[in-house]
Design a protein around this motif. Structure first.
Motif, PDB file in Angstrom:
ATOM      1  N   LEU A 169       0.667  -1.173  -0.103  1.00  0.00           N
ATOM      2  CA  LEU A 169      -0.108   0.052   0.138  1.00  0.00           C
ATOM      3  C   LEU A 169       0.976   1.222   0.050  1.00  0.00           C
ATOM      4  CD1 LEU A 169      -2.798  -0.962   2.533  1.00  0.00           C
ATOM      5  CD2 LEU A 169      -2.632  -1.437   0.310  1.00  0.00           C
ATOM      6  N   THR A 170       1.743   1.205   1.035  1.00  0.00           N
ATOM      7  CA  THR A 170       2.676   2.618   1.092  1.00  0.00           C
ATOM      8  C   THR A 170       3.742   2.394   0.146  1.00  0.00           C
ATOM      9  OG1 THR A 170       2.347   2.245   3.357  1.00  0.00           O
ATOM     10  CG2 THR A 170       4.135   3.835   2.754  1.00  0.00           C
ATOM     11  N   ARG A 195      14.712   5.541   3.303  1.00  0.00           N
ATOM     12  CA  ARG A 195      15.615   5.552   2.244  1.00  0.00           C
ATOM     13  C   ARG A 195      15.027   4.997   0.876  1.00  0.00           C
ATOM     14  NH1 ARG A 195      18.425   2.597  -0.733  1.00  0.00           N
ATOM     15  NH2 ARG A 195      18.674   0.662   0.587  1.00  0.00           N
ATOM     16  N   MET A 196      14.445   3.986   1.185  1.00  0.00           N
ATOM     17  CA  MET A 196      13.917   3.307  -0.324  1.00  0.00           C
ATOM     18  C   MET A 196      12.900   4.059  -0.792  1.00  0.00           C
ATOM     19  SD  MET A 196      13.827  -0.763  -0.432  1.00  0.00           S
ATOM     20  CE  MET A 196      12.376  -0.650  -1.363  1.00  0.00           C
ATOM     21  N   ILE A 197      11.875   4.578   0.200  1.00  0.00           N
ATOM     22  CA  ILE A 197      10.707   5.471  -0.436  1.00  0.00           C
ATOM     23  C   ILE A 197      11.227   6.862  -0.977  1.00  0.00           C
ATOM     24  CG2 ILE A 197       9.784   6.431   1.571  1.00  0.00           C
ATOM     25  CD1 ILE A 197       7.031   4.897   0.234  1.00  0.00           C
ATOM     26  N   MET A 198      12.016   7.393  -0.276  1.00  0.00           N
ATOM     27  CA  MET A 198      12.695   8.775  -0.743  1.00  0.00           C
ATOM     28  C   MET A 198      13.233   8.682  -1.901  1.00  0.00           C
ATOM     29  SD  MET A 198      13.692  10.875   2.691  1.00  0.00           S
ATOM     30  CE  MET A 198      14.821   9.570   3.214  1.00  0.00           C
ATOM     31  N   GLU A 199      13.922   7.427  -2.321  1.00  0.00           N
ATOM     32  CA  GLU A 199      15.017   7.254  -3.369  1.00  0.00           C
ATOM     33  C   GLU A 199      13.767   6.738  -4.436  1.00  0.00           C
ATOM     34  OE1 GLU A 199      19.311   6.303  -1.416  1.00  0.00           O
ATOM     35  OE2 GLU A 199      18.161   4.811  -2.545  1.00  0.00           O
ATOM     36  N   GLY A 200      12.865   6.013  -4.227  1.00  0.00           N
ATOM     37  CA  GLY A 200      12.281   5.279  -5.404  1.00  0.00           C
ATOM     38  C   GLY A 200      10.806   5.761  -5.532  1.00  0.00           C
ATOM     39  N   GLU A 201      10.239   6.727  -4.682  1.00  0.00           N
ATOM     40  CA  GLU A 201       8.915   7.201  -4.794  1.00  0.00           C
ATOM     41  C   GLU A 201       8.800   8.371  -4.012  1.00  0.00           C
ATOM     42  OE1 GLU A 201       5.697   4.373  -3.979  1.00  0.00           O
ATOM     43  OE2 GLU A 201       4.281   5.813  -4.656  1.00  0.00           O
ATOM     44  N   VAL A 250      -0.240   7.966   4.326  1.00  0.00           N
ATOM     45  CA  VAL A 250      -1.498   8.926   4.539  1.00  0.00           C
ATOM     46  C   VAL A 250      -2.159   8.805   3.031  1.00  0.00           C
ATOM     47  CG1 VAL A 250      -2.313  11.324   4.474  1.00  0.00           C
ATOM     48  CG2 VAL A 250      -0.883  10.156   6.291  1.00  0.00           C
ATOM     49  N   PRO A 251      -1.487   9.167   1.767  1.00  0.00           N
ATOM     50  CA  PRO A 251      -2.256   9.272   0.546  1.00  0.00           C
ATOM     51  C   PRO A 251      -3.191   7.948   0.263  1.00  0.00           C
ATOM     52  CG  PRO A 251       0.017   9.845   0.200  1.00  0.00           C
ATOM     53  CD  PRO A 251      -0.148   9.570   1.616  1.00  0.00           C
ATOM     54  N   VAL A 252      -2.777   6.677   0.429  1.00  0.00           N
ATOM     55  CA  VAL A 252      -3.670   5.794   0.030  1.00  0.00           C
ATOM     56  C   VAL A 252      -4.951   5.680   1.026  1.00  0.00           C
ATOM     57  CG1 VAL A 252      -2.448   3.924   1.837  1.00  0.00           C
ATOM     58  CG2 VAL A 252      -3.672   3.159  -0.324  1.00  0.00           C
ATOM     59  N   ILE A 253      -4.737   6.323   2.303  1.00  0.00           N
ATOM     60  CA  ILE A 253      -5.773   6.322   3.331  1.00  0.00           C
ATOM     61  C   ILE A 253      -6.696   7.259   2.615  1.00  0.00           C
ATOM     62  CG2 ILE A 253      -6.484   7.002   5.461  1.00  0.00           C
ATOM     63  CD1 ILE A 253      -3.805   5.742   6.449  1.00  0.00           C
ATOM     64  N   THR A 279      -0.765  -1.700   7.051  1.00  0.00           N
ATOM     65  CA  THR A 279       0.655  -2.353   6.747  1.00  0.00           C
ATOM     66  C   THR A 279       1.763  -1.988   7.257  1.00  0.00           C
ATOM     67  OG1 THR A 279       0.927  -1.146   4.647  1.00  0.00           O
ATOM     68  CG2 THR A 279      -0.450  -3.089   4.549  1.00  0.00           C
ATOM     69  N   ILE A 280       2.850  -2.795   7.263  1.00  0.00           N
ATOM     70  CA  ILE A 280       4.056  -2.375   8.020  1.00  0.00           C
ATOM     71  C   ILE A 280       5.290  -2.855   7.038  1.00  0.00           C
ATOM     72  CG2 ILE A 280       4.188  -4.361   9.610  1.00  0.00           C
ATOM     73  CD1 ILE A 280       5.625  -1.287  10.526  1.00  0.00           C
ATOM     74  N   PRO A 281       6.179  -1.847   6.534  1.00  0.00           N
ATOM     75  CA  PRO A 281       7.161  -2.404   5.503  1.00  0.00           C
ATOM     76  C   PRO A 281       8.331  -3.115   6.590  1.00  0.00           C
ATOM     77  CG  PRO A 281       7.012  -0.044   5.652  1.00  0.00           C
ATOM     78  CD  PRO A 281       6.300  -0.570   6.714  1.00  0.00           C
ATOM     79  N   ILE A 282       8.217  -4.264   6.692  1.00  0.00           N
ATOM     80  CA  ILE A 282       9.348  -4.817   7.248  1.00  0.00           C
ATOM     81  C   ILE A 282      10.657  -4.933   6.579  1.00  0.00           C
ATOM     82  CG2 ILE A 282       9.886  -7.354   8.434  1.00  0.00           C
ATOM     83  CD1 ILE A 282       6.981  -7.745   8.776  1.00  0.00           C
ATOM     84  N   GLN A 283      11.744  -4.773   7.252  1.00  0.00           N
ATOM     85  CA  GLN A 283      13.162  -4.598   6.457  1.00  0.00           C
ATOM     86  C   GLN A 283      13.875  -5.722   7.092  1.00  0.00           C
ATOM     87  OE1 GLN A 283      13.558  -0.240   7.298  1.00  0.00           O
ATOM     88  NE2 GLN A 283      11.559  -0.929   8.004  1.00  0.00           N
ATOM     89  N   ILE A 284      14.213  -6.780   6.395  1.00  0.00           N
ATOM     90  CA  ILE A 284      14.798  -7.874   6.657  1.00  0.00           C
ATOM     91  C   ILE A 284      16.221  -7.707   6.297  1.00  0.00           C
ATOM     92  CG2 ILE A 284      14.767 -10.409   6.462  1.00  0.00           C
ATOM     93  CD1 ILE A 284      12.047 -10.406   5.369  1.00  0.00           C
ATOM     94  N   ALA A 285      17.185  -7.817   7.313  1.00  0.00           N
ATOM     95  CA  ALA A 285      18.570  -7.383   7.103  1.00  0.00           C
ATOM     96  C   ALA A 285      19.597  -8.204   7.858  1.00  0.00           C
ATOM     97  CB  ALA A 285      18.853  -5.949   7.516  1.00  0.00           C
ATOM     98  N   GLY A 286      20.726  -8.154   7.617  1.00  0.00           N
ATOM     99  CA  GLY A 286      21.859  -8.866   8.471  1.00  0.00           C
ATOM    100  C   GLY A 286      22.238 -10.098   7.641  1.00  0.00           C
ATOM    101  N   ASN A 287      22.497 -10.870   8.419  1.00  0.00           N
ATOM    102  CA  ASN A 287      22.888 -12.072   8.083  1.00  0.00           C
ATOM    103  C   ASN A 287      21.841 -13.084   7.460  1.00  0.00           C
ATOM    104  OD1 ASN A 287      23.984 -14.698   7.482  1.00  0.00           O
ATOM    105  ND2 ASN A 287      25.498 -14.547   9.212  1.00  0.00           N
ATOM    106  N   VAL A 288      21.046 -12.857   6.640  1.00  0.00           N
ATOM    107  CA  VAL A 288      20.042 -13.188   5.800  1.00  0.00           C
ATOM    108  C   VAL A 288      19.995 -13.517   4.394  1.00  0.00           C
ATOM    109  CG1 VAL A 288      18.693 -11.273   5.549  1.00  0.00           C
ATOM    110  CG2 VAL A 288      17.339 -13.143   6.111  1.00  0.00           C
ATOM    111  N   LYS A 289      19.553 -14.643   3.974  1.00  0.00           N
ATOM    112  CA  LYS A 289      19.423 -15.282   2.765  1.00  0.00           C
ATOM    113  C   LYS A 289      18.934 -14.204   1.727  1.00  0.00           C
ATOM    114  CE  LYS A 289      19.074 -19.504  -0.073  1.00  0.00           C
ATOM    115  NZ  LYS A 289      18.378 -20.797   0.452  1.00  0.00           N
ATOM    116  N   HIS A 290      17.743 -13.733   2.109  1.00  0.00           N
ATOM    117  CA  HIS A 290      16.665 -13.083   1.357  1.00  0.00           C
ATOM    118  C   HIS A 290      16.401 -11.563   1.912  1.00  0.00           C
ATOM    119  CE1 HIS A 290      15.108 -16.824  -0.917  1.00  0.00           C
ATOM    120  NE2 HIS A 290      16.561 -16.720  -1.437  1.00  0.00           N
TER     121      HIS A 290
END
Lengths: 518, 159
Positions: free
Chosen positions: A105-106, A192-198, A315-318, A337-348
């Motif tokens: 959504l976001t 960072r991702m949303i400021m750079e991407g949208e 807010v815009p989608v709401i 919804t919540i944008p979960i950021q999966i990081a560190g020692n992880v495959k995906h």
């Protein structure tokens, strides 16, 4: 016919070589006489596939990744401009399981559009929320946001609508919208991702916040560690001004709103809202005591909304689809919804936007695919450097503000950092104290002194100097910091420390810590 | 830019920066960033000029400049390498990487090599946590930095 190729400009993709890949593809296309147009889009947030190159074909957008410069020649040989088979071929972008299973959504347009093209943004339903808001009263806008159940995505989880209403009702001829983009938590990169991407969705969200509260000026306070995000935000603001989205008459209405980007200077504590306001005013980034609330006396002593990037971008989608639409996602008191950021020692590793309610185990094992090293997962830190470490035994905890609080942890900005079994939890506890000592603003004693004493106490445990007594002392110190600190830096540092001590007691047997002399 | 700037020269250049930015609400941080961009650090002599332009005391300006990790009191090396030391990067071996860099460059954190070529700085999160360990080399981001990659970076900046 010109073939459109998408190569992300996201700094995560660039860090993995996207710029070089873009250059190589452009050069190869010229060499082979192929007519291509390269669009630098945002990232979809699947970092193990970055740099991910997409080609627009008659079958839709097809993805290849991770693409290295060495792959470019063979991609052309394989006819990737027409969607040809190649070892890097991933199929339709939207069908990649990691992306397909999300509820975006976001981040609905992040990765899809050219970040600084307002036409692209509009063509993908952008600005519909703002157009609706312009037809509504400020009360109704605030009501929609309140009814949606949106809570602050920066970490505190305070209901956004209630904050807005306080600012709306506060007297004052000048009010401000301050976007807290000081995303300093390790393991987080959604802002960072949303400021750079949208970037336009943040601009839209801030204008709506202004409409709702009567604020006419907005600031995005972000980090000097994010130079690309700053550049793209500034570019988008210029485009917005040129298209009368920002300025004295927002989209031709009688409403004025303008905004600018401010850069921090490497102080983690400035992510705390009052310290951020001091920093913006050109002062030391020292925490202010509350009250007065920033909603009443914020930037320059004026009524100020301070919201996290993701809160504002939600807010815009709401406003576009209605409060019920957003509220119907999630569980308990954690709506949407919540944008979960999966990081560190992880495959995906990457960004996964979904409704609240997945368990930590599902996030780490199923979505994240376990560790990158292939070793067993030992601990997962959720919520940045002030978040608790969770052992496997707590993997059934659902991703929800209250459930995490009940497990003596916090969601924070929804960063999840995975550690394999090589991690030394006593070292991590020491780091949490050390980090607090480095970053403390110095205003209150429990944080300023407690963090340094905490580091020393952990060192004593490591050296075996009456370790049982020192552990008690550490718990007592954590208690003092938790209840005696002015802000979350000193107040939440006990979370990683105590969770490490509670869940991983075996690591707190005296042993040499692998720490280089400073 | 000459290496031996007089206090007067510094003052003039800093004054021009202040005049361009002093209209902003809360102008001090933007000014300090601009001064650092111009000189590579915040020269001692700049503080008095900024203070005068913003109607602050020199101590206040010093207090702000010294609060933030970004602002340097000394000129950095020709290249600045920042290595992330935060948790996500730790989980992928950032501590070893940092030690390796310190050994190779024979410096500690926030120090410059004796030939003034490289400054090594710690950074706490570059937002590249899904491609850790991360570094920033002269403002350019690099992900999944292992020791080999770092060695290549070091030999590039040394050449």
């Amino acid at each position: 016919m010109t073939v459109k190729i998408y190569i992300p400009l996201d700094s995560g993709s660039v860090a993995l070589g996207a710029d070089d890949v873009a250059k190589a593809i452009a050069a190869e296309a010229i060499k082979r006489g192929e007519d291509v147009q390269i669009v630098r889009n945002g990232s979809f947030g699947m970092y193990w596939l970055e740099p991910m190159v997409e080609v627009e074909t008659s079958r839709g957008r097809l993805a290849y990744g991770p693409v290295a410069v060495e792959d470019v020649d063979s991609l052309f040989d394989a006819g990737f401009l027409g969607g040809g088979e190649h070892k890097r071929f991933l199929g339709h972008t939207q069908d990649i399981p990691f992306l397909k299973a999300q509820t975006r959504l976001t981040f609905q347009r992040c990765g899809i559009i050219d970040p600084v093209s307002l036409d692209d943004y509009r063509a993908n339903d952008g600005l519909k929320g703002l157009e609706n808001a312009l037809r509504m009263t400020s009360e109704d806008i605030v009501k929609a946001v309140t009814d949606s159940g949106l809570r602050g995505r920066g970490g505190a989880g305070f209901p956004t609508g209630i904050k807005w209403n306080t600012v709306r009702q506060a007297p004052g001829d000048q009010k401000y919208i301050v976007c807290n983009a000081d995303e300093g938590d390790s393991g987080t990169f959604a802002d960072r991702m949303i400021m750079e991407g949208e970037p336009f969705v943040l601009i839209e969200g801030m204008i709506i916040a202004g409409l709702a509260t009567g604020a006419t000026k907005g600031y995005v306070y972000t980090r000097s560690e994010y130079p690309d995000a700053i550049r793209i935000m500034n570019e988008a603001i210029e485009v917005a001004r040129a298209n009368k989205l920002l300025g004295p008459k927002v989209l031709g209405s009688d409403y004025a709103f303008d905004m600018e980007v401010r850069m921090g200077a490497g102080a983690y504590v400035c992510g705390e809202e009052t310290s951020l306001l001091n920093s913006m005013e050109g002062k030391r980034g020292v925490v202010r005591a509350k009250p007065p609330l920033p909603a009443l006396e914020g930037f320059m002593g004026r009524p100020t909304v301070v919201n996290n990037v993701i809160s504002l971008c939600s807010v815009p989608v709401i406003l576009e689809k209605g409060a019920e639409y957003y509220r119907d996602f999630g569980m308990g008191r954690s709506r949407g919804t919540i944008p979960i950021q999966i990081a560190g020692n992880v495959k995906h590793g990457g960004l996964y936007e979904t409704a609240f309610g997945l368990t930590l185990g599902e996030i780490v094992d199923q979505i994240g695919g376990g560790t990158a090293s292939g070793r067993p997962v030992k601990a997962v830190q959720v919520g940045g450097p002030l978040g608790a470490y969770f052992p496997q035994e707590l993997f059934d905890t659902p991703f929800d503000y209250e459930a995490f609080a009940k497990a003596d942890g916090l969601i924070g900005h929804a960063g999840v950092v995975v550690f394999d079994d090589s991690v030394d939890m006593m070292k991590q506890a020491r780091f949490a104290m050390e980090f607090c000592a480095i970053e403390s603003c110095g205003k209150c004693t429990p944080c300023r002194i407690g963090s340094t004493r905490g580091t020393e106490v952990v060192d004593k445990i490591a050296r075996g100097e009456d370790p049982e007594m020192q552990k008690e002392l550490l718990a007592d110190l954590c208690e003092t910091m938790k209840f005696g600190s002015l802000c979350a830096l000193g107040g939440f540092t006990p979370y990683p420390v105590m969770s490490a001590l509670t869940h991983f007691p075996d690591d707190f047997k005296p042993h040499a810590l692998d720490i280089a002399a400073e | 830019m000459s290496l031996t700037e007089t206090t007067e020269e510094i003052s003039i250049r800093v004054g021009t920066i202040c005049d361009g930015l002093s209209g902003l609400e809360g102008a001090l941080l933007p000014i300090l960033h601009e001064v650092q961009e111009e000189f590579g650090f915040i020269p001692e002599g700049a503080l008095q000029t900024i203070a005068k332009k913003l109607n602050l005391s020199r101590a206040e300006v010093h207090g702000v400049a010294s609060f933030y990790h970004d602002f340097r009191e000394e000129k950095p090396g020709r290249h600045v390498i920042k290595i992330c030391r935060a948790e996500a990067c730790q989980s992928m071996g950032a501590d070893d990487l940092g030690d390796h860099a310190k050994r190779k460059l024979k410096v500690d954190w926030s120090e410059t090599t004796s030939d003034k070529n490289v400054t090594l700085e710690p950074v706490f999160c570059l937002g590249l946590c899904a491609c850790a360990p991360a570094a920033m080399v002269d403002g350019k981001v690099v992900g999944r930095v292992n020791k080999d990659r770092l060695d290549r970076i070091l030999s590039e900046v040394r050449s």
